[in-house]
Design a protein around this motif. Structure first.
Motif, mmCIF file in Angstrom:
data_model
loop_
_atom_site.group_PDB
_atom_site.id
_atom_site.type_symbol
_atom_site.label_atom_id
_atom_site.label_comp_id
_atom_site.label_asym_id
_atom_site.label_seq_id
_atom_site.Cartn_x
_atom_site.Cartn_y
_atom_site.Cartn_z
ATOM 1 N N PRO A 118 26.951 0.909 -3.996
ATOM 2 C CA PRO A 118 27.743 -0.145 -4.724
ATOM 3 C C PRO A 118 29.095 0.795 -4.638
ATOM 4 C CG PRO A 118 26.278 1.438 -6.385
ATOM 5 C CD PRO A 118 25.892 1.865 -4.867
ATOM 6 N N ALA A 121 31.201 1.516 -7.433
ATOM 7 C CA ALA A 121 31.181 2.985 -8.162
ATOM 8 C C ALA A 121 31.868 3.931 -7.664
ATOM 9 C CB ALA A 121 29.566 3.128 -8.334
ATOM 10 N N LEU A 122 32.568 3.856 -6.322
ATOM 11 C CA LEU A 122 32.981 5.163 -5.703
ATOM 12 C C LEU A 122 34.618 5.053 -6.060
ATOM 13 C CD1 LEU A 122 31.589 5.142 -2.410
ATOM 14 C CD2 LEU A 122 30.873 6.417 -4.251
ATOM 15 N N ILE A 124 36.011 5.802 -8.630
ATOM 16 C CA ILE A 124 36.687 7.007 -9.264
ATOM 17 C C ILE A 124 36.870 8.187 -8.090
ATOM 18 C CG2 ILE A 124 36.341 8.790 -11.094
ATOM 19 C CD1 ILE A 124 34.746 6.484 -12.359
ATOM 20 N N PRO A 125 36.034 8.599 -7.531
ATOM 21 C CA PRO A 125 35.941 9.710 -6.716
ATOM 22 C C PRO A 125 37.223 9.253 -5.513
ATOM 23 C CG PRO A 125 33.704 8.890 -6.293
ATOM 24 C CD PRO A 125 34.353 8.140 -7.835
ATOM 25 N N LEU A 126 37.264 8.074 -5.013
ATOM 26 C CA LEU A 126 37.999 7.546 -3.896
ATOM 27 C C LEU A 126 39.522 7.620 -4.503
ATOM 28 C CD1 LEU A 126 36.025 4.664 -2.156
ATOM 29 C CD2 LEU A 126 37.003 6.874 -1.230
ATOM 30 N N VAL A 129 40.231 11.101 -4.146
ATOM 31 C CA VAL A 129 40.291 11.501 -2.350
ATOM 32 C C VAL A 129 41.775 10.868 -1.983
ATOM 33 C CG1 VAL A 129 39.484 10.809 -0.465
ATOM 34 C CG2 VAL A 129 37.813 11.404 -2.307
ATOM 35 N N ALA A 154 35.982 1.715 5.543
ATOM 36 C CA ALA A 154 34.862 2.179 5.243
ATOM 37 C C ALA A 154 34.010 1.463 4.912
ATOM 38 C CB ALA A 154 34.878 3.339 4.305
ATOM 39 N N LEU B 33 32.658 7.426 2.489
ATOM 40 C CA LEU B 33 31.627 6.912 1.700
ATOM 41 C C LEU B 33 30.578 8.063 1.335
ATOM 42 C CD1 LEU B 33 31.206 3.841 1.354
ATOM 43 C CD2 LEU B 33 29.781 3.748 3.077
ATOM 44 N N TYR B 35 31.227 11.669 1.408
ATOM 45 C CA TYR B 35 31.957 12.479 0.718
ATOM 46 C C TYR B 35 32.162 11.962 -0.819
ATOM 47 C CZ TYR B 35 35.401 15.876 -1.279
ATOM 48 O OH TYR B 35 36.099 16.771 -1.969
ATOM 49 N N PRO B 36 32.674 10.795 -1.256
ATOM 50 C CA PRO B 36 33.025 10.251 -2.356
ATOM 51 C C PRO B 36 31.805 10.118 -3.132
ATOM 52 C CG PRO B 36 34.356 8.995 -0.856
ATOM 53 C CD PRO B 36 33.463 10.135 0.182
ATOM 54 N N MET B 37 30.619 9.616 -2.512
ATOM 55 C CA MET B 37 29.239 9.647 -3.341
ATOM 56 C C MET B 37 29.053 10.837 -3.655
ATOM 57 S SD MET B 37 27.402 6.942 -2.983
ATOM 58 C CE MET B 37 26.650 7.154 -4.825
ATOM 59 N N GLN B 39 31.082 13.430 -4.344
ATOM 60 C CA GLN B 39 32.022 13.711 -5.535
ATOM 61 C C GLN B 39 31.839 13.124 -6.973
ATOM 62 O OE1 GLN B 39 35.054 15.198 -5.986
ATOM 63 N NE2 GLN B 39 34.484 16.550 -4.465
ATOM 64 N N LEU B 40 31.099 11.756 -6.766
ATOM 65 C CA LEU B 40 30.926 10.855 -7.692
ATOM 66 C C LEU B 40 29.790 11.870 -8.629
ATOM 67 C CD1 LEU B 40 30.999 8.005 -8.938
ATOM 68 C CD2 LEU B 40 28.760 7.642 -7.977
ATOM 69 N N ILE B 43 31.632 14.755 -10.177
ATOM 70 C CA ILE B 43 32.208 14.618 -11.525
ATOM 71 C C ILE B 43 31.466 14.255 -12.646
ATOM 72 C CG2 ILE B 43 34.206 13.188 -12.330
ATOM 73 C CD1 ILE B 43 35.006 12.702 -9.528
ATOM 74 N N TYR B 48 35.797 15.684 -17.279
ATOM 75 C CA TYR B 48 36.833 15.432 -16.668
ATOM 76 C C TYR B 48 37.535 14.134 -17.377
ATOM 77 C CZ TYR B 48 38.919 15.437 -11.774
ATOM 78 O OH TYR B 48 39.692 15.546 -10.941
ATOM 79 N N TYR B 276 36.608 10.029 -16.882
ATOM 80 C CA TYR B 276 36.272 9.971 -15.458
ATOM 81 C C TYR B 276 34.807 10.373 -15.482
ATOM 82 C CZ TYR B 276 41.280 9.011 -14.615
ATOM 83 O OH TYR B 276 42.352 8.608 -14.651
ATOM 84 N N GLY B 279 32.487 7.558 -16.915
ATOM 85 C CA GLY B 279 32.457 6.450 -15.733
ATOM 86 C C GLY B 279 31.672 6.954 -14.496
ATOM 87 N N SER B 280 31.839 8.138 -14.018
ATOM 88 C CA SER B 280 31.075 8.516 -12.870
ATOM 89 C C SER B 280 29.482 8.429 -13.190
ATOM 90 C CB SER B 280 31.377 9.848 -12.428
ATOM 91 O OG SER B 280 32.783 9.803 -11.970
ATOM 92 N N GLY B 283 28.526 5.091 -12.811
ATOM 93 C CA GLY B 283 28.238 4.653 -11.260
ATOM 94 C C GLY B 283 27.111 5.380 -10.532
ATOM 95 N N MET B 286 24.181 3.067 -11.689
ATOM 96 C CA MET B 286 24.228 1.844 -10.735
ATOM 97 C C MET B 286 23.598 2.000 -9.139
ATOM 98 S SD MET B 286 27.991 -0.083 -11.574
ATOM 99 C CE MET B 286 28.166 -0.746 -9.933
ATOM 100 N N THR B 287 24.110 3.199 -8.704
ATOM 101 C CA THR B 287 23.852 3.599 -7.352
ATOM 102 C C THR B 287 22.333 3.735 -7.166
ATOM 103 O OG1 THR B 287 25.845 4.511 -7.146
ATOM 104 C CG2 THR B 287 24.264 5.214 -5.569
#
Lengths: 282, 309
Positions: A118, A121-122, A124-126, A129, A154, B33, B35-37, B39-40, B43, B48, B276, B279-280, B283, B286-287
């Protein structure tokens, strides 16, 4: 398909036309409202036609709020995403179908999983980044169009690769062997033979990448807070006001946002359908 | 499945060449995709907030505190429940409408079919924001055509009726827009599937004395099952993480947040409340839900003996 033909076909056809009308109606209403003079838009007795069409709403949208700038921003983001996604997904699809190497199946499964992520959902981290990226390469940082290009690239890649896989795989291996006998290098074969052959698939995946980037609302809203880099979806929301929404302008903006996608869709309609079917059959 | 599998001549250096071809896409996917995953998830284990995000205050690892806070929050369970119910209604509606219209399209001649496909193409092509605004305007309490028509039909209670005030009505309105713009994908896919069924197969069934209904159920449906599975999964993924329609049509989650879905909820916690970490955590939830759906999908594919590559 003879088995389906029954005396009720006339009724079915009438029903089909009525449904087509219902489905198309919101679009008709959008364009109609965009062309109505303000008095008719704000009338409590809306009529399904207008006798005094005017460009006023379009004029207001395009001049008052710098809509043209937002429009251009959206076009730039979408086109750059399409161009990059085209090259990257084609190369990856060739590697995944034409080359044998260990871990290929694992990569394919990961590709499938990547499609399920999803992406919203990214956000926040994006966001973080992009803020870091922006420190070294401001163009790709928050508040710049580059950040939107990167995230949409991406997000559209996994499906584009997945879809192109089917097209590349459908090209007979004999063709490659023949090209090799003729002395063509793999690189030449890939770009001069394979690339044109899979064009329908490239068109279909490009359309999807374009729409993905064009329609985005969440990332445009989160990453870009300065006006100069904003894209269309947010520009339309400007006309929602607490006291009285400027519906004429909202509909004109929505029309302007819809037209490019619609034209794109109609132009590639056949290829899109065969492209999707190809991806599904993969 | 793919012609590539028939390739018997393995060239040397394939792995190296593949790596070169894959590198650009891999770089983008890992960086934006993968790395942010990671990070999610990271966090979601930290406290945060605003100070950490903008003022560079030191981070404190708080383990599962965010999750604990989330799971003890009645609002979260409410939002989770209505997200699932809302997505299920959208998926069911999309499949029913798309499937029914695919069958209808296969029974009529070219002209009405083309009209239907053109209309569907229009709905499909309409950006979510544009579709949402048009539906909002059509259903506007005072200026909307729908209320005017209903009043004209003698239902005077509908004068000035707000379609976004009541929770369920608002959800239904959004679901209507979602189904409107997502049924075309299902319709086109299933229509292509119906057309691909060889006429002989159905003739054989008819010769064996099968009725139209029986032929549909015992011959057409099994043949379409892979396509239906794909369409269902795509719809689930799409509808579970809806954001734009809810955000635009209910003004960011409805009256007092009654129309929140997970995605909008996460957005609010992170970017409006500057939490944050929480919120993470949303996320991540959801994932995980979508990954479970994906696993079911992969298992269903495998059980039917279909190869991935």
């Amino acid at each position: 398909m003879r088995w389906l033909r029954r005396p009720g076909r006339a009724a079915a056809e009438v029903l089909t036309v009525v449904i087509a009308g219902v489905v198309a109606f919101p679009l008709y209403w959008m364009v109609l409202t965009a062309l109505k003079p303000e008095g008719e838009v704000l009338s409590a007795n809306p009529r399904p036609w207008t006798l005094a069409p005017t460009w006023d709403n379009f004029h207001r949208v395009l001049t008052v709020s710098g809509f043209g700038r937002f429009f251009l921003n959206s076009v730039v983001v979408a086109l750059v995403v399409v161009a990059l996604s085209l090259v990257l997904s084609f190369l990856a699809a060739v590697a995944l179908t034409r080359f044998r190497f260990r871990g290929r199946t694992v990569l394919l499964v990961m590709l499938l999983v990547a499609q399920m992520v999803p992406v919203e959902a990214l956000t926040i981290p994006l966001f973080f980044v992009m803020r870091i990226v922006g420190e070294t390469a401001p163009v790709f940082g928050v508040n710049h169009l580059g950040s939107l290009v990167l995230v949409h690239l991406a997000f559209s890649l996994p499906f584009a690769v997945w879809m192109l896989r089917g097209f590349v795989a459908a090209v007979p291996v004999e063709l490659e062997e023949a090209a090799a006998l003729d002395g063509a290098s793999r690189f030449r074969f890939t770009w001069q033979v394979l690339f044109p052959i899979v064009a329908p698939g490239l068109v279909a995946s490009s359309v999807l990448s374009f729409i993905h980037a064009w329609n985005d609302f969440l990332f445009a809203k989160t990453f870009v807070t300065v006006e100069e880099s904003q894209t269309l979806p947010l520009a339309i929301l400007v006309f929602f006001k607490p006291d009285q929404n400027d519906w004429g302008a909202i509909m004109a903006g929505s029309t302007l946002m819809t037209i490019p996608v619609l034209v794109f869709f109609v132009l590639v309609q056949r290829r899109l359908v065969s492209g999707l079917a190809g991806a599904v059959k993969g | 499945m793919s012609a590539g599998d028939g390739m018997t001549t393995t060239r040397r250096g394939d792995a190296l060449a593949a790596a070169r071809y894959l590198a650009p896409a891999a770089l983008v996917l890992v960086g934006l995709l993968g790395y942010p995953m990671y990070q999610l998830v990271l966090i979601s284990f930290y406290d945060y907030g605003q100070e950490q995000a903008s003022a560079g205050a030191p981070l404190t690892f708080i383990g599962f505190d965010n999750y604990q806070r989330l799971f003890s929050e009645p609002q979260f369970w409410g939002v989770l429940g209505q997200t699932v119910a809302f997505a299920a209604a959208c998926v069911a509606g999309t499949l029913l409408v798309g499937g029914a219209l695919a069958v209808l399209a296969s029974r009529v001649r070219a002209v009405p079919r083309t009209l239907l496909f053109l209309a569907a193409l229009g709905a499909w092509a309409t950006p979510a924001v544009a579709g949402s605004t048009v539906w909002l305007f059509l259903f506007d309490a005072d200026l909307g055509l729908v209320n005017e028509v209903l009043v004209g039909l003698g239902i005077h209670d509908m004068a000035g009726y707000s379609w976004t005030y009541d929770k369920l009505v608002a959800f239904a309105l959004v679901a209507g827009e979602v189904i409107w713009c997502s049924f075309p994908f299902v319709m086109v896919t299933l229509y292509a599937g119906i057309r691909a069924i060889p006429a002989e197969v159905l003739e054989a069934a008819t010769l064996d004395g099968a009725s139209t209904w029986r032929a549909t159920r015992s011959v057409v449906l099994p043949l379409l099952r892979p396509l239906i599975a794909v369409a269902t999964i795509q719809s689930i993924i799409w509808d579970f993480k809806l954001f734009t329609q809810i955000y635009v049509m209910t003004g960011g989650g409805g009256v007092a947040g009654q129309n929140l879905v997970l995605n909008v909820y996460a957005y609010q916690q992170a970017f409006a409340a500057s939490d944050y970490g929480l919120g993470s955590a949303i996320g991540v939830v959801m994932t995980v839900v979508l990954l479970v759906v994906t696993l079911f999908y992969l298992r269903a594919l495998r059980r039917r003996g279909e190869e991935l590559a």
